[in-house]
Design a protein around this motif. Sequence first.
Motif, mmCIF file in Angstrom:
data_model
loop_
_atom_site.group_PDB
_atom_site.id
_atom_site.type_symbol
_atom_site.label_atom_id
_atom_site.label_comp_id
_atom_site.label_asym_id
_atom_site.label_seq_id
_atom_site.Cartn_x
_atom_site.Cartn_y
_atom_site.Cartn_z
ATOM 1 N N TYR A 1 0.856 -1.181 0.000
ATOM 2 C CA TYR A 1 0.000 0.000 0.000
ATOM 3 C C TYR A 1 0.895 1.234 0.000
ATOM 4 C CZ TYR A 1 1.377 -0.423 4.855
ATOM 5 O OH TYR A 1 2.128 -0.571 5.989
ATOM 6 N N LEU A 2 0.298 2.371 -0.259
ATOM 7 C CA LEU A 2 0.989 3.655 -0.100
ATOM 8 C C LEU A 2 0.439 4.409 1.103
ATOM 9 C CD1 LEU A 2 1.287 4.830 -3.813
ATOM 10 C CD2 LEU A 2 3.020 3.728 -2.390
ATOM 11 N N VAL A 3 -0.855 4.263 1.358
ATOM 12 C CA VAL A 3 -1.503 4.860 2.525
ATOM 13 C C VAL A 3 -2.339 3.773 3.182
ATOM 14 C CG1 VAL A 3 -3.092 6.622 3.347
ATOM 15 C CG2 VAL A 3 -1.599 7.126 1.410
ATOM 16 N N ALA A 4 -2.275 3.691 4.511
ATOM 17 C CA ALA A 4 -3.009 2.641 5.219
ATOM 18 C C ALA A 4 -3.524 3.172 6.545
ATOM 19 C CB ALA A 4 -2.116 1.422 5.464
ATOM 20 N N GLY A 5 -4.630 2.612 6.988
ATOM 21 C CA GLY A 5 -5.205 2.973 8.277
ATOM 22 C C GLY A 5 -4.945 1.901 9.319
ATOM 23 N N GLN A 6 -5.863 1.771 10.252
ATOM 24 C CA GLN A 6 -5.686 0.833 11.358
ATOM 25 C C GLN A 6 -6.002 -0.607 10.967
ATOM 26 O OE1 GLN A 6 -4.502 1.575 14.604
ATOM 27 N NE2 GLN A 6 -3.917 3.394 13.453
ATOM 28 N N ASP A 7 -6.785 -0.808 9.932
ATOM 29 C CA ASP A 7 -7.193 -2.152 9.517
ATOM 30 C C ASP A 7 -6.197 -2.697 8.501
ATOM 31 O OD1 ASP A 7 -8.468 -4.442 8.440
ATOM 32 O OD2 ASP A 7 -10.427 -3.607 8.922
ATOM 33 N N PRO B 1 6.540 4.617 21.139
ATOM 34 C CA PRO B 1 7.675 3.825 20.648
ATOM 35 C C PRO B 1 7.302 3.096 19.367
ATOM 36 C CG PRO B 1 7.267 3.409 22.982
ATOM 37 C CD PRO B 1 6.102 4.205 22.481
ATOM 38 N N CYS B 2 8.292 2.792 18.564
ATOM 39 C CA CYS B 2 8.024 2.086 17.310
ATOM 40 C C CYS B 2 7.512 0.673 17.557
ATOM 41 C CB CYS B 2 9.308 2.024 16.469
ATOM 42 S SG CYS B 2 9.824 3.617 15.815
ATOM 43 N N ALA B 3 8.036 0.017 18.594
ATOM 44 C CA ALA B 3 7.651 -1.365 18.887
ATOM 45 C C ALA B 3 7.334 -1.470 20.381
ATOM 46 C CB ALA B 3 8.771 -2.328 18.496
ATOM 47 N N PRO B 4 6.139 -1.033 20.802
ATOM 48 C CA PRO B 4 5.821 -0.954 22.234
ATOM 49 C C PRO B 4 5.767 -2.319 22.904
ATOM 50 C CG PRO B 4 4.249 0.300 20.882
ATOM 51 C CD PRO B 4 5.042 -0.564 19.952
ATOM 52 N N ASN B 5 6.120 -2.326 24.181
ATOM 53 C CA ASN B 5 5.938 -3.528 24.991
ATOM 54 C C ASN B 5 4.459 -3.924 24.989
ATOM 55 O OD1 ASN B 5 8.436 -4.434 26.097
ATOM 56 N ND2 ASN B 5 8.522 -2.555 27.309
ATOM 57 N N GLY B 6 4.221 -5.231 24.960
ATOM 58 C CA GLY B 6 2.863 -5.742 24.936
ATOM 59 C C GLY B 6 2.383 -6.146 23.563
ATOM 60 N N VAL B 7 3.056 -5.626 22.517
ATOM 61 C CA VAL B 7 2.661 -5.976 21.142
ATOM 62 C C VAL B 7 3.897 -6.165 20.264
ATOM 63 C CG1 VAL B 7 0.364 -4.914 21.127
ATOM 64 C CG2 VAL B 7 2.376 -3.489 20.665
ATOM 65 N N ASP C 1 2.108 -5.494 16.640
ATOM 66 C CA ASP C 1 0.687 -5.808 16.450
ATOM 67 C C ASP C 1 -0.223 -4.630 16.793
ATOM 68 O OD1 ASP C 1 -1.345 -7.513 15.670
ATOM 69 O OD2 ASP C 1 -1.634 -8.354 17.663
ATOM 70 N N GLY C 2 0.351 -3.436 16.990
ATOM 71 C CA GLY C 2 -0.479 -2.276 17.293
ATOM 72 C C GLY C 2 0.204 -1.315 18.231
ATOM 73 N N MET C 3 -0.594 -0.464 18.868
ATOM 74 C CA MET C 3 -0.071 0.593 19.743
ATOM 75 C C MET C 3 0.231 0.092 21.149
ATOM 76 S SD MET C 3 -0.121 3.293 17.761
ATOM 77 C CE MET C 3 -0.127 4.710 18.843
ATOM 78 N N ASP C 4 -0.528 -0.921 21.598
ATOM 79 C CA ASP C 4 -0.366 -1.418 22.963
ATOM 80 C C ASP C 4 -1.278 -2.621 23.120
ATOM 81 O OD1 ASP C 4 0.360 -1.683 25.591
ATOM 82 O OD2 ASP C 4 -0.208 0.342 26.189
ATOM 83 N N LYS C 5 -1.082 -3.382 24.177
ATOM 84 C CA LYS C 5 -1.972 -4.493 24.464
ATOM 85 C C LYS C 5 -3.378 -3.933 24.667
ATOM 86 C CE LYS C 5 -2.522 -8.528 27.458
ATOM 87 N NZ LYS C 5 -1.955 -9.303 28.588
ATOM 88 N N GLY C 6 -4.349 -4.474 23.927
ATOM 89 C CA GLY C 6 -5.697 -3.930 23.945
ATOM 90 C C GLY C 6 -5.923 -2.860 22.900
ATOM 91 N N LYS C 7 -4.857 -2.430 22.235
ATOM 92 C CA LYS C 7 -4.954 -1.437 21.155
ATOM 93 C C LYS C 7 -4.283 -1.991 19.900
ATOM 94 C CE LYS C 7 -4.901 2.567 24.270
ATOM 95 N NZ LYS C 7 -4.194 3.844 24.604
#
Length: 293
Positions: free
Chosen positions: A97-103, A217-223, A173-179
């Motif tokens: 992709y060139l632009v992507a959202g959360q999905d 952070p680029c690779a947060p703890n929890g994900v 896998d995202g911004m944080d565990k649960g996110k």
Amino acid sequence: MPSSSATATVTTNVFEAGKYTTVLQKVESRTTCCPANTSPPPPVPPPKPLLIVMPCEAGEFPLLVFLHGYLLYNSFYSQLLQHIASHGFIVIAPQLYLVAGQDSSDENKSVTATTNWLSEGLHHLLPPHVKPNLSKLGLAGHSRGGKTAFASALEKAATTLKFSALIGVDPVDGMDKGKQTTPPVLTYVPHSFDLDMAVMVIGSGLGELKKNPLFPPCAPNGVNHKDFFKECKGPASYFVVKDYGHLDMLDDDTEGIRGKSYILSVQEWEVQGADEEIYRRSCGCIYESILGR
């Protein structure tokens, strides 16, 4: 036509360039090829634009499908992919992709489509003396591409070809565990990934540290890589390159506005004067060990 090339020296040290001379080839997709005044498209164009990195010399070579990170270009990994190809691999890096959202659901579909295309379309793009070995197929991805690689490997029935190895390079896998971004991959159940292949997770020691107050952070703890490895079953391996950051395997010069602005905006803690070439060589060496060339 090849866009660039790199000469490799003959050596058995996987931390150094391999014995093959490599060439990079950019291929447009079936939706973007054939603008006015250009050459005809390949007989079976790929579903996504590709960067193909391959040996120039004759032979039959295993394949690696490599997935780029969030909002990055596949070309930002050229130096890493050339190192891998110099040891006797054909690397296929789709621009998802060139632009992507959360999905990230569409990215999973794109990986499936690209993988299924390999058996019918790849040979049209390779020189006659360069043969792909479709029975030796690895899947790798960095950051969000690492998440997508795991998601694609877990959907075994979706692809007509079978992956024999999976590599996550600082997967996120995202911004944080649960996110987690949709669809989530991590279940937080130890050894829950149902993968019938060798798996390797490579993590960065500094990717979980926050530097810029405006960005996580680029690779947060929890994900991050720790959580991905906890859910892997054997055979699985785990490496952490502790003195390097999440983006340190990228090319020395990520060209264009996106390359400059993205790297500057999310740059995490790094060791002053760290040699990124060492990180790329280490990743390349680890790739080759699990792919079993």
